[in-house]
Design an enzyme around this catalytic site. Structure first.
Site, short mmCIF file in Angstrom:
data_model
loop_
_atom_site.label_atom_id
_atom_site.label_comp_id
_atom_site.label_asym_id
_atom_site.label_seq_id
_atom_site.Cartn_x
_atom_site.Cartn_y
_atom_site.Cartn_z
N ARG A 214 0.85 -1.20 0.00
CA ARG A 214 0.00 0.00 0.00
C ARG A 214 0.88 1.25 0.00
NH1 ARG A 214 -3.22 -2.69 4.54
NH2 ARG A 214 -4.77 -3.84 3.39
N PHE A 230 -11.52 -5.35 -5.52
CA PHE A 230 -11.46 -6.24 -4.34
C PHE A 230 -10.95 -5.42 -3.13
CE2 PHE A 230 -10.30 -8.70 -8.15
CZ PHE A 230 -11.31 -9.64 -8.19
N CYS A 339 -2.84 -14.31 -3.54
CA CYS A 339 -2.53 -14.72 -2.16
C CYS A 339 -2.77 -16.21 -1.95
CB CYS A 339 -3.35 -13.90 -1.16
SG CYS A 339 -5.12 -14.09 -1.35
N1 SAH Z 1 -7.34 -5.58 -1.04
C1 SAH Z 1 -7.94 -5.84 0.23
C2 SAH Z 1 -8.11 -7.31 0.53
C3 SAH Z 1 -8.89 -8.08 -0.49
S1 SAH Z 1 -9.61 -9.53 0.10
C4 SAH Z 1 -7.14 -5.14 1.33
O1 SAH Z 1 -6.11 -4.54 1.03
O2 SAH Z 1 -7.56 -5.17 2.48
C5 SAH Z 1 -10.61 -10.00 -1.22
C6 SAH Z 1 -11.92 -9.26 -1.36
O3 SAH Z 1 -12.51 -9.65 -2.59
C7 SAH Z 1 -12.96 -9.55 -0.30
O4 SAH Z 1 -13.33 -8.35 0.34
C8 SAH Z 1 -14.16 -10.14 -1.05
O5 SAH Z 1 -15.41 -9.67 -0.56
C9 SAH Z 1 -13.93 -9.64 -2.45
N2 SAH Z 1 -14.47 -10.46 -3.53
C10 SAH Z 1 -14.52 -11.81 -3.59
N3 SAH Z 1 -15.01 -12.21 -4.79
C11 SAH Z 1 -15.29 -11.08 -5.50
C12 SAH Z 1 -15.78 -10.82 -6.80
N4 SAH Z 1 -16.10 -11.82 -7.61
N5 SAH Z 1 -15.91 -9.53 -7.21
C13 SAH Z 1 -15.57 -8.51 -6.38
N6 SAH Z 1 -15.10 -8.70 -5.14
C14 SAH Z 1 -14.95 -9.96 -4.70
#
Ligand code: SAH
Length: 395
Positions: A214, A230, A339
């Protein structure tokens, strides 16, 4: 030590343990002397009866997770030593005394010699997640050890293991406080304020593992139109805003995640019109974003949790990244992550390269990213490397 059952390995199967790999696979076991229930402490011996290590037994292909290669009694003092070592590392890398960051990972499983245990520290509250029954059974002792090591810095310990323990185990875990109660939910990461919901949120409540990435994103954000795909709690979005982004769109399919992101925006940048959040599925949102964004972050959930779905996962990464390559503005920058532990760095690169080739654009690698220093990788356990990222320049 005699009260623990003895697991004797087949001839030749001691090699990996002698190289300090912390897993004993069920196929390596010749016999068990004594009775063993899931989660019991067992002592591992080679076929010639040499002592090899002590660990927690489990049902499944990983039959023992070793937490000591020395012949020690795993009592409170032993676990205090383990937590002290984990804490010392966080102290050495400067995470324990910073005024602008009070969230970090205190225990990263095998990376800290405690296989099956994750502990994240949130501004005084330690959130514990046991991934093995063995660790869960000794949670009270682990809590005591943490209190000794962290002293006044620790105000609460929350056990959130109900979703991470193996479903086959015949135990009925209930999440709750092992010490203290909820005092604050607010944490600071690099000066950004976040509300963390460890009781209901994903994982331990926050993705601590993206802190360093970040920070890097912030350096690339000035004047850019940013898409944080996401987004979960919005971590990358705030880094982009701090870095002077022109516009930031946060997307997540979970309505709860979008609510959290909006709450966090209000905490950090009240009334800032540069940010907008959308509760939309990723592929739907990315249907038509041609030339809208200069900076895109793709940080999807683990596509492959098991080896047998690896190919499907790689196809998923390819499809997702190709959408971004095809539509990002000329001169755009893509931060893309995986991940999934079973997806290797090479697997991920190949999936991203295939996606790049589909777009036929000129693409260069600027950075190869990993997990941060508070998620250390035990050198004898390369499987502990799980977070992989690429920063790409798309001409
Ligand atoms: N980038 C974030 C962590 C991501 S975790 C951080 O820095 O904190 C992954 C996320 O993807 C979750 O919040 C989940 O709700 C979302 N997610 C899962 N499948 C998805 C999809 N098909 N489309 C959009 N979001 C999705």
């Amino acid at each position: 030590m005699s009260k623990f059952s003895k697991v004797v390995l087949k001839k030749g199967k001691e090699e990996s343990v002698l190289r300090f790999h912390p897993w004993v696979f069920s196929g390596a076991i010749d016999r068990i002397e004594g009775s063993v229930e899931e989660g019991d402490v067992v002592i591992i011996h080679a076929s010639d009866d040499r002592f090899l290590g002590i660990g927690h037994s489990a049902i499944g292909s990983i039959a023992v997770r070793i937490f000591s290669f020395e012949n020690r009694t795993p009592d409170l003092d032993f676990w205090i030593g383990k937590f002290q070592s984990a804490y010392n590392l966080r102290h050495k890398i400067g995470l324990t005394l910073r005024s602008n960051t009070n969230v970090f990972r205190l225990v990263h499983g095998e990376g800290d010699g405690m296989p099956g245990l994750i502990v994240d520290f949130y501004n005084g509250t330690a959130v514990l997640q046991a991934h093995s029954v063995g660790m869960w059974l000794i949670r009270e002792m682990l809590a005591e050890a943490m209190k000794v090591v962290l002293g006044d810095r620790l105000v609460a310990i929350y056990d959130k293991s109900s979703k991470t323990l193996p479903f086959k185990a015949s135990i009925e875990p209930v999440d709750g406080y092992l010490f203290g109660g909820q005092i604050t939910r607010e944490v600071l990461e690099d000066g950004n304020r976040f509300l963390v919901d460890w009781e209901e949120g994903q994982k331990t409540g926050f993705f601590v593992d993206q802190r360093e990435n970040r920070r890097l994103l912030s350096d690339y954000s000035f004047g850019k139109n940013v898409l944080n795909m996401f987004c979960y709690t919005g971590g990358f979005s705030f880094s982009a805003m701090r870095g002077g982004a022109n516009l930031v769109h946060s997307v997540d399919s979970s309505v709860k995640a979008i609510e959290l992101t909006n709450q966090n925006v209000e905490l950090n940048f009240p009334g800032d019109k540069r940010h907008e959040a959308f509760a939309v599925e990723a592929f739907d949102f990315m249907k038509d974003i041609k030339d809208k964004y200069d900076l895109i972050i793709l940080d999807p959930p683990a596509f492959a949790k098991h080896k047998n779905v690896l190919n499907q996962a790689l196809q998923g990464y390819k499809k997702l990244n190709s959408r971004a390559f095809q539509q990002i503005r000329p001169g755009g920058i893509l931060f893309t992550f995986s991940c999934s532990q079973v997806v290797t760095r090479t697997n991920f690169r190949e999936a991203v390269f295939s996606a790049a080739a589909i777009s036929k654009r000129n693409i260069r690698i600027l950075h190869q990213l990993s997990q941060p220093a508070d998620h250390p990788i035990n050198i004898y356990h390369p499987e502990g490397e799980y977070l992989k990222g690429l920063v790409l320049y798309v001409e």
